[in-house]
Every structure is written in structure tokens, then in C-alpha cells.
Scaffold this motif. Structure first.
Motif, PDB file in Angstrom:
ATOM      1  N   TYR A   1      -5.492  12.828 -19.259  1.00 62.35           N
ATOM      2  CA  TYR A   1      -5.987  12.019 -18.149  1.00 62.35           C
ATOM      3  C   TYR A   1      -6.822  12.895 -17.225  1.00 62.35           C
ATOM      4  O   TYR A   1      -6.526  14.076 -17.039  1.00 62.35           O
ATOM      5  CB  TYR A   1      -4.823  11.408 -17.355  1.00 62.35           C
ATOM      6  CG  TYR A   1      -3.902  10.571 -18.209  1.00 62.35           C
ATOM      7  CD1 TYR A   1      -2.772  11.135 -18.790  1.00 62.35           C
ATOM      8  CD2 TYR A   1      -4.171   9.224 -18.443  1.00 62.35           C
ATOM      9  CE1 TYR A   1      -1.934  10.365 -19.584  1.00 62.35           C
ATOM     10  CE2 TYR A   1      -3.335   8.457 -19.234  1.00 62.35           C
ATOM     11  CZ  TYR A   1      -2.226   9.037 -19.800  1.00 62.35           C
ATOM     12  OH  TYR A   1      -1.403   8.277 -20.602  1.00 62.35           O
TER      13      TYR A   1
ATOM     14  N   ARG B   1      -8.299   9.788 -21.107  1.00 65.87           N
ATOM     15  CA  ARG B   1      -8.651   8.686 -20.195  1.00 65.87           C
ATOM     16  C   ARG B   1      -9.372   9.283 -18.998  1.00 65.87           C
ATOM     17  O   ARG B   1      -8.775   9.997 -18.204  1.00 65.87           O
ATOM     18  CB  ARG B   1      -7.402   7.949 -19.757  1.00 65.87           C
ATOM     19  CG  ARG B   1      -7.612   6.958 -18.629  1.00 65.87           C
ATOM     20  CD  ARG B   1      -8.371   5.732 -19.084  1.00 65.87           C
ATOM     21  NE  ARG B   1      -7.636   4.983 -20.092  1.00 65.87           N
ATOM     22  CZ  ARG B   1      -8.133   3.918 -20.719  1.00 65.87           C
ATOM     23  NH1 ARG B   1      -9.347   3.496 -20.444  1.00 65.87           N
ATOM     24  NH2 ARG B   1      -7.413   3.289 -21.615  1.00 65.87           N
TER      25      ARG B   1
ATOM     26  N   LEU C   1     -14.453   7.957  -9.895  1.00 64.85           N
ATOM     27  CA  LEU C   1     -14.346   7.240  -8.612  1.00 64.85           C
ATOM     28  C   LEU C   1     -15.603   7.389  -7.773  1.00 64.85           C
ATOM     29  O   LEU C   1     -16.335   8.388  -7.929  1.00 64.85           O
ATOM     30  CB  LEU C   1     -13.134   7.755  -7.832  1.00 64.85           C
ATOM     31  CG  LEU C   1     -11.775   7.646  -8.577  1.00 64.85           C
ATOM     32  CD1 LEU C   1     -10.687   8.286  -7.729  1.00 64.85           C
ATOM     33  CD2 LEU C   1     -11.454   6.194  -8.860  1.00 64.85           C
TER      34      LEU C   1
ATOM     35  N   SER D   1     -16.396   5.762 -16.862  1.00 63.11           N
ATOM     36  CA  SER D   1     -14.944   5.595 -16.957  1.00 63.11           C
ATOM     37  C   SER D   1     -14.612   4.937 -18.287  1.00 63.11           C
ATOM     38  O   SER D   1     -15.125   3.851 -18.605  1.00 63.11           O
ATOM     39  CB  SER D   1     -14.433   4.721 -15.811  1.00 63.11           C
ATOM     40  OG  SER D   1     -14.595   5.366 -14.574  1.00 63.11           O
TER      41      SER D   1
ATOM     42  N   THR E   1     -14.504   1.343 -24.158  1.00 61.22           N
ATOM     43  CA  THR E   1     -14.410   0.587 -22.918  1.00 61.22           C
ATOM     44  C   THR E   1     -14.062  -0.856 -23.250  1.00 61.22           C
ATOM     45  O   THR E   1     -14.341  -1.325 -24.362  1.00 61.22           O
ATOM     46  CB  THR E   1     -15.741   0.607 -22.135  1.00 61.22           C
ATOM     47  OG1 THR E   1     -16.767   0.041 -22.964  1.00 61.22           O
ATOM     48  CG2 THR E   1     -16.129   2.018 -21.738  1.00 61.22           C
TER      49      THR E   1
ATOM     50  N   ILE F   1      -9.366  12.509 -13.522  1.00 60.40           N
ATOM     51  CA  ILE F   1     -10.003  11.726 -12.460  1.00 60.40           C
ATOM     52  C   ILE F   1     -11.089  12.578 -11.834  1.00 60.40           C
ATOM     53  O   ILE F   1     -10.833  13.710 -11.412  1.00 60.40           O
ATOM     54  CB  ILE F   1      -8.984  11.279 -11.392  1.00 60.40           C
ATOM     55  CG1 ILE F   1      -7.907  10.403 -12.019  1.00 60.40           C
ATOM     56  CG2 ILE F   1      -9.703  10.519 -10.266  1.00 60.40           C
ATOM     57  CD1 ILE F   1      -6.796  10.012 -11.055  1.00 60.40           C
TER      58      ILE F   1
ATOM     59  N   THR G   1     -11.388   8.637 -15.523  1.00 59.20           N
ATOM     60  CA  THR G   1     -11.652   7.694 -14.438  1.00 59.20           C
ATOM     61  C   THR G   1     -12.627   8.342 -13.472  1.00 59.20           C
ATOM     62  O   THR G   1     -12.387   9.460 -13.012  1.00 59.20           O
ATOM     63  CB  THR G   1     -10.367   7.318 -13.691  1.00 59.20           C
ATOM     64  OG1 THR G   1      -9.436   6.753 -14.624  1.00 59.20           O
ATOM     65  CG2 THR G   1     -10.652   6.317 -12.587  1.00 59.20           C
TER      66      THR G   1
ATOM     67  N   LEU H   1     -20.013   5.818 -12.417  1.00 64.37           N
ATOM     68  CA  LEU H   1     -18.831   4.964 -12.466  1.00 64.37           C
ATOM     69  C   LEU H   1     -18.639   4.377 -13.861  1.00 64.37           C
ATOM     70  O   LEU H   1     -17.522   4.251 -14.358  1.00 64.37           O
ATOM     71  CB  LEU H   1     -18.953   3.836 -11.433  1.00 64.37           C
ATOM     72  CG  LEU H   1     -18.967   4.255  -9.972  1.00 64.37           C
ATOM     73  CD1 LEU H   1     -19.145   3.021  -9.082  1.00 64.37           C
ATOM     74  CD2 LEU H   1     -17.700   5.007  -9.588  1.00 64.37           C
TER      75      LEU H   1
END
Lengths: 112, 112
Positions: free
Chosen positions: A10, A108, A112, A86, A38, A12, A110, A83
Motif C-alpha cells: 500500500y 495499491r 491524494l 490511483s 482500476t 499513499i 492512492t 489523481l
């Protein structure tokens, strides 16, 4: 025999940053392919490496790049994150470019 | 553009029912693979078909490859709740080594 491993699982990040994902193929496999998954577009091919050479490339912008090392491990880099980047990024390994592919658990990402 | 149409996209059935998932293309596949994917994980290879007309069985799952190698089907007999998941077909087209073209996927829910 250990399966395909991907690190990290993961991640971010914020827009504009860059990210590097890593993939270790099954021992003895020389081909590594990368895919983006996606909900809207499904699984899409990014690129494939065999013996440190990119053999095939999908329709992604130049911000997506990759490389493969002499031990067949591969990295994928995405620069200037957006964005829309993601997604679940999957790598798959196979004995050669012609053989069936085995997937890792994915990273994964992400943004932001 | 090589496309792979998979249908249906969603399937919700009762335990014990039978179902069939279809995968079609206008182009000839060099080979076709079926995967099953759980949420947050990578696709797991179920079977690879290469020869036109080929039929392979994996317990209650039967996979067929069309004679012209442009279509394939997955049939599940007496579905169980454990069969719940995302089923994906992926084809390799001649000249595109290392690149899997995926169908949109079929989300299967089997209710007890």
C-alpha cells in the motif's frame, strides 16, 4: 517455490510526487509484465520486460516507466502523479514472453 | 485494436445453480487464460487454453476454447459460495508477446 512478490503493498502519495514500485518474479522467470487495474478501465497492460529489455509497451504516457535488473527483479516508476493514477498495480512473471503469467498481490496506490 | 468482450459483467445466483461466462474477440488468440481474483489481491491463474476446440476441466469448472480460437467459455456446475469472486479472461494475440488483453471481468456472487 515462492510466488511473485510486490512491495510495498500500500502506498499513499500526493499529486506531483513520484513513486517507485518493486516486483520480484518467481525464481527462474525472466519475463515481467506490469498492469494497472482500476474499476472503470479494468486491467490494462503497461509494459513487459525480458532479460532487462522492454519488449512490449501499452498506451500509457511517458510518466510511466520501468526497468528490469539482471536478477529479473523489476521496478516501475510513475512521475508527476495525478489523481487518476490511483489504482492497483500488478506485476506478473512468466518463464518467457510466450508463457502463462502468474500475478503478484499488487500494490495499491492512492494519490491524494 | 484488439478487444476482448466478456459477458455477463455481473451474476448473482443461488448455491447449486449452473452458470456460463463468455469471452469473445474478433481476432484470433495465440492463447487464452482464465483467472479468478479476490478483492485486493492479484488474479490467480485457473487455466490456459491454446488449441482450438480444447476443453479443460478443473473440478466443477469446465473451460472451452472455440475452434477458431476467437472465443472461450467458462462453465461452473453446481456453484458454491466459495466460487464467489471476479472471473477474468485474458488473451494473448500473435505478435504481442508478454501482453495480456483482459476482458472486463465477471463478478460472480453465489448465495447460500
Amino acid at each position: 517455490k515462492a510466488g511473485v512478490t510486490q512491495t510495498p503493498r500500500y502506498l499513499i502519495k500526493t499529486r506531483g510526487q513520484q513513486v517507485t514500485l518493486s516486483c520480484s518474479p518467481i525464481s527462474g522467470h525472466r519475463s515481467v509484465s506490469w498492469y494497472q487495474q482500476t474499476p472503470g478501465q479494468g486491467l490494462q497492460f503497461l509494459f513487459e520486460y525480458f532479460s532487462e529489455t522492454q519488449r512490449n509497451k501499452g498506451n500509457f504516457p511517458g510518466r510511466f516507466s520501468g526497468r528490469q535488473f539482471s536478477n529479473s527483479r523489476s521496478e516501475m516508476n510513475v512521475s508527476t502523479l495525478e489523481l487518476g493514477d490511483s489504482a492497483l498495480y500488478l506485476c506478473a512473471s512468466s518463464l518467457s514472453s510466450y508463457n502463462e503469467q502468474f500475478f503478484g498481490p499488487g500494490t495499491r496506490l492512492t494519490v491524494l | 485494436t484488439q478487444l476482448l468482450e466478456q459477458s455477463p459483467q455481473f451474476l448473482s445466483i443461488q448455491e447449486g445453480e449452473n452458470l456460463t461466462v463468455y469471452c469473445n474477440s474478433s481476432s484470433v488468440f495465440s492463447s487464452l487464460q482464465w483467472y479468478r481474483q479476490e478483492p485486493g489481491e492479484g488474479p490467480v491463474l485457473l487455466v490456459t487454453v491454446v488449441t482450438g476446440g480444447e476443453v479443460k476441466k478443473l473440478k466443477r469448472l469446465t473451460f472451452q476454447f472455440g475452434d477458431a480460437r476467437k472465443d472461450s467459455s467458462l462453465h461452473i456446475t453446481a456453484a458454491q459460495p466459495g466460487d464467489t469472486g471476479l472471473y477474468l479472461c485474458a488473451g494473448v494475440f500473435s505478435g504481442n508477446t508478454g501482453k495480456l488483453i483482459f476482458g472486463q471481468g465477471t463478478t460472480l456472487q453465489v448465495k447460500p
